[in-house]
Scaffold this active site. Structure first.
Site, PDB file in Angstrom:
ATOM      1  N   LYS A  88      -0.129   3.689  -2.667  1.00 24.83           N
ATOM      2  CA  LYS A  88      -1.160   4.724  -2.556  1.00 24.83           C
ATOM      3  C   LYS A  88      -0.562   6.134  -2.481  1.00 24.83           C
ATOM      4  CE  LYS A  88      -4.595   1.649  -0.492  1.00 24.83           C
ATOM      5  NZ  LYS A  88      -4.309   0.535   0.389  1.00 24.83           N
ATOM      6  N   SER A 113      -5.854   3.168   4.965  1.00 28.73           N
ATOM      7  CA  SER A 113      -5.351   2.452   3.795  1.00 28.73           C
ATOM      8  C   SER A 113      -6.487   1.802   3.006  1.00 28.73           C
ATOM      9  CB  SER A 113      -4.320   1.386   4.208  1.00 28.73           C
ATOM     10  OG  SER A 113      -3.513   1.006   3.124  1.00 28.73           O
ATOM     11  N   SER A 160       0.786  -1.236   0.000  1.00 26.18           N
ATOM     12  CA  SER A 160       0.000   0.000   0.000  1.00 26.18           C
ATOM     13  C   SER A 160       0.817   1.285   0.000  1.00 26.18           C
ATOM     14  CB  SER A 160      -0.954   0.009   1.197  1.00 26.18           C
ATOM     15  OG  SER A 160      -2.043  -0.844   0.968  1.00 26.18           O
TER      16      SER A 160
END
Length: 306
Positions: A81, A137, A78
């Site tokens: 992101k 997240s 993640s």
């Protein structure tokens, strides 16, 4: 590193000058000889870092203090992101309203991704979706943003890869806006060096910096959305003095990862750890703390005690 050490030495001397100017009891800066400052670092590298991929750099110039596997491409989960947020913020229009599509919820569920608890049809602004993506997240939020700003996933992923190319991130490739294992565990990847470059660019944006520096974000229920309370997954943010961001990551292939920045004594350091552990967020946080303690050692030990 020698050049940065000299620059940092000047920065420490500057801190001492400021301290001297604020208190008559403080020793004048001229009395602090360079030989009295703790150069070089007491050890050549931070002790006990588990991550096979890691880097620590000056948060202003990006000068590297220490790295391991700096150019080795690995899954980053993640932390992806951060690039998703960068692309969206660069496009702008953060007050734009976006309806969450059913597809975004199904996509996150299909890949067992972390979510922000969004529901199909609720309407949020881009800014709110950025909080939903970066703090808890939320893969549902990332997919929603990519659909709106691509437009569509393919168009958005092309923008991510084009941005990486223009930033000189040669060891980086994206196939998903969340860092999920889609289509494979290793199809989205980057390097410690590239991620520090990405972190520096993203943290130069005030909007991004405000978002990732927030421990939590409360969105009251409104005409088009239900109530949400999003809390950061970044354990460093609440526990380490001076922490200001940035982003955690975890998949089976990537293990636990953390891109981080701190500011202590007015001096920013930025770093990343990749695959600190198969599944322990505490291990990633610990690796980051060991790197930061090592990096700040010469600075903090030179500061006068009030």
């Amino acid at each position: 590193m020698r050049i940065f050490a000299r620059l940092l030495q000047v920065a420490v001397a500057g801190v001492l000058v400021v301290a001297a100017g604020h208190g008559a009891a403080a020793a004048p800066a001229a009395s602090v000889a360079h030989s009295q400052l703790p150069w070089p670092w007491s050890t050549p590298e931070p002790d006990g870092v588990r991550a096979p991929g890691a880097e620590l750099a000056d948060g202003i110039t990006g000068t590297v203090l220490w790295s391991r596997g700096a150019n080795d491409p690995v899954p980053i989960a993640s932390i992806t992101k951060v690039m998703t947020a960068l692309v969206v913020i660069n496009v702008g229009d953060l007050d734009r309203t976006i309806a969450v599509p059913q597809e975004s919820i199904a996509y996150s569920a299909e890949h067992n991704g972390s979510t922000a608890g969004l529901v199909p049809g609720e309407v949020l602004t881009t800014r709110q979706l950025l909080y939903a993506m970066m703090l808890p997240s939320g893969c549902d939020a990332a997919h929603t943003l990519a659909q709106a700003y691509g437009p569509g996933q393919d168009g958005f992923i092309a923008k991510m890869n084009d941005t990486a190319r223009r930033m000189g991130m040669a060891g980086t490739h994206f196939t998903d806006p969340s860092g999920l294992p889609a289509p494979t565990d290793h199809s989205t990847f980057s390097t410690p060096a590239d991620l520090v470059t990405l972190g520096l660019r993203a943290m130069s944006l005030p909007v991004f910096r405000d978002i990732v520096g927030s421990p939590s974000y409360h969105l009251p229920a409104g005409p088009g959305n239900r109530e949400h309370l999003w809390q950061t997954t970044n354990l460093l943010l609440n526990d380490y003095p001076g922490a200001v961001g940035i982003k955690t990551g975890y998949t089976d292939a990537a293990g636990t990862c953390l891109l981080f920045e701190t500011v202590r004594a007015g001096i920013p350091l930025i770093g990343v750890v990749l695959h600190s552990s198969p599944d322990s967020e505490i291990a990633a946080k610990g690796d980051a703390e060991r790197m930061l303690n090592w990096g700040y050692g010469p600075i903090l030990s030179a500061l006068p005690v009030s």
